[in-house]
Design an enzyme around this catalytic site. Structure first.
Site, short mmCIF file in Angstrom:
data_model
loop_
_atom_site.label_atom_id
_atom_site.label_comp_id
_atom_site.label_asym_id
_atom_site.label_seq_id
_atom_site.Cartn_x
_atom_site.Cartn_y
_atom_site.Cartn_z
NE ARG A 35 -4.12 -1.84 1.93
CZ ARG A 35 -4.88 -2.41 2.85
NH1 ARG A 35 -4.56 -2.32 4.13
NH2 ARG A 35 -5.95 -3.08 2.50
CE LYS A 198 -20.99 -15.32 7.94
NZ LYS A 198 -21.22 -14.17 8.81
N GLY A 354 -8.54 -8.23 -0.73
CA GLY A 354 -8.68 -9.15 0.40
C GLY A 354 -7.90 -10.45 0.26
N GLY A 377 -13.70 -4.55 -0.21
CA GLY A 377 -15.07 -4.08 -0.01
C GLY A 377 -15.46 -2.99 -0.99
P1 AMP Z 1 -14.50 -13.65 2.55
O1 AMP Z 1 -13.97 -12.59 3.45
O2 AMP Z 1 -15.96 -13.79 2.52
O3 AMP Z 1 -13.87 -13.60 1.16
O4 AMP Z 1 -14.05 -15.02 3.21
C1 AMP Z 1 -12.72 -15.35 3.37
C2 AMP Z 1 -12.64 -16.42 4.43
O5 AMP Z 1 -13.44 -17.50 4.06
C3 AMP Z 1 -11.24 -16.96 4.62
O6 AMP Z 1 -10.77 -16.58 5.88
C4 AMP Z 1 -11.42 -18.46 4.50
O7 AMP Z 1 -10.74 -19.17 5.51
C5 AMP Z 1 -12.91 -18.64 4.68
N1 AMP Z 1 -13.38 -19.87 4.04
C6 AMP Z 1 -13.26 -20.23 2.77
N2 AMP Z 1 -13.73 -21.47 2.57
C7 AMP Z 1 -14.18 -21.91 3.77
C8 AMP Z 1 -14.76 -23.13 4.21
N3 AMP Z 1 -14.98 -24.13 3.37
N4 AMP Z 1 -15.08 -23.23 5.52
C9 AMP Z 1 -14.85 -22.22 6.36
N5 AMP Z 1 -14.30 -21.05 6.00
C10 AMP Z 1 -13.96 -20.89 4.71
#
Ligand code: AMP
Length: 396
Positions: A35, A198, A354, A377
């Site tokens: 950054r 999610k 991210g 984000g």
């Molecule tokens: P996001 O911030 O929504 O992009 O999510 C990223 C996070 O999702 C990372 O810290 C991953 O460890 C988690 N993640 C990805 N796949 C899985 C999974 N199958 N079970 C639990 N956590 C997950």
């Protein structure tokens, strides 16, 4: 919107919102200076024109006023080395000392202000606080902090009203250009890879992308909600029970729009949420009761990689599994290789901030993809079609 190249900073003092929210280790050393390096061209342009720069940023999430571990004083020396310029430091981002240092700033000089978030007024978008920043005596406001452009904070948006001259920095400009290229000018086939934890976080972008892409690959924790919705067994895997209907609707919408929605065919699962857990590969929807899916399986990796390698435009946001655990990082790494190969073959690839950006950078592929966004984000919100306050403030 005024761009840096159309503005002459000669004899002008610029107050520049940068994103110096860098990770520090327990010795306060910077562990990733991406950054800082990113804003060098913007600051150099100002200095080379014969202007001076007051840099302001946040660092971490201080709760109640100043905290040693979130002080920007730890990074002054490195910022100075990277910018190849002397950098003065104000212990407080507003007030007399900051004002004096700002007013004595000469052409070619740089002043870094202490962490803006030591004042809760910053994130509240407080107008009086924004005015105090504006009153430090700058002639022009520059915003180069794309990562916080989706927030209407004092320094990212509110401050702009106190300036006639407002300019978009190079980082901000290239982020917008690259996002626009994907949104408006994507060469086909266009593949989006969505991963992460999610569905609820990604639903708006997924819906938006259904109008744009040829292929929508879904990996990561959100896949289990899809699997469960169609009657599969997912054991203890991540589940958003209230999103199962939504998952079904997305599959239907994809069909109606002729989008190839691709879900995993196998899963690498674990008997515990840890790197050292016992592992087994099972077919999609066949996860034993006490096990949980932590990565896509090998057949899925090959299937996803084939689609990626045959694409001309690729957008990737979110890991395919819990890539923080090396034993469950193979799926994410496989996709990173495929994106790299596709890019070498002429595809345009945008990595959306991210975790996918860390995965690409950790593998050393940062220069092998077309663009790695600095704002997770902010990029998602921009692509969802939302107005970013930090961008809108530069347009008025
Ligand atoms: P996001 O911030 O929504 O992009 O999510 C990223 C996070 O999702 C990372 O810290 C991953 O460890 C988690 N993640 C990805 N796949 C899985 C999974 N199958 N079970 C639990 N956590 C997950």
């Amino acid at each position: 919107m005024k761009t840096l190249d159309t503005y002459n900073f000669s004899g002008k003092k610029a107050i520049v919102r940068v994103d110096f929210n860098v990770p520090l280790n327990d010795k306060f050393e910077i562990t990733d200076e991406t950054r800082i390096k990113a804003v060098v061209p913007t600051v150099k342009k100002i200095l080379n024109d014969g202007g001076s720069a007051i840099l302001m940023s946040h660092l971490g999430r201080p709760k109640n006023g100043p905290e040693e571990k979130f002080s920007l004083k730890h990074i002054v020396k490195r910022v100075s080395e990277v910018l190849e310029a002397e950098v003065k430091f104000a212990d407080d981002c507003v007030g007399e000392q900051a004002k004096e240092l700002a007013s004595s700033l000469e052409a070619g000089q740089v002043l870094l202000l202490e962490n803006l978030r030591f004042y809760k007024e910053e994130t509240k978008g407080d107008e009086a606080f924004a005015k105090q920043l504006a009153d430090l005596g700058a002639d022009v406001y520059v915003n180069d902090a794309f990562g916080t452009a989706h927030r209407a904070h004092a320094s990212t948006a509110i401050i702009a009203q106190f300036f006639t001259d407002k300019v978009c920095g190079y980082v901000m400009q290239s982020e917008l250009d690259n996002a626009n290229k994907i949104l408006n000018n994507a060469e086909r086939p266009f593949t989006a890879i969505m991963g992460g934890a999610k569905i609820s976080d990604k639903i708006l972008i997924i819906e938006k992308l259904l109008d744009k892409v040829d292929n929508l690959i879904i990996g990561g924790g959100m896949t289990y909600t899809f699997t469960k919705a169609f009657g599969g067994e997912i054991g203890k895997s991540l589940l958003e029970a209230d999103k199962m209907e939504l998952a079904k609707e997305l599959v239907k919408k994809a069909e109606e729009k002729g989008v190839n929605l691709i879900l995993p065919v196998d899963t690498l699962c674990a008997d515990d949420f840890s790197n050292d857990a016992n592992r087994q590969i099972v077919e999609r929807g066949h996860i034993p009761a006490d096990w949980e899916g932590l990565d896509i399986g090998p057949d899925t990796t090959v299937k996803f990689a084939d689609v990626v390698k045959n694409s001309k435009t690729i957008l990737w946001n979110g890991p395919m599994g819990v890539f923080e655990f090396p034993n469950f990082a193979k799926g994410t790494e496989g996709i990173a290789y495929a994106v790299k190969e596709a890019t070498q073959g002429g595809a345009f690839s945008l990595i959306g901030g991210g975790d996918s950006a860390s995965a690409i950078n950790n593998l050393g592929f940062g220069n092998d993809v077309s663009y790695v966004s600095t704002g997770g984000g902010a990029l998602l919100e921009y692509m969802e079609g939302k107005t970013l306050p930090g961008v809108a403030a530069l347009e008025n």
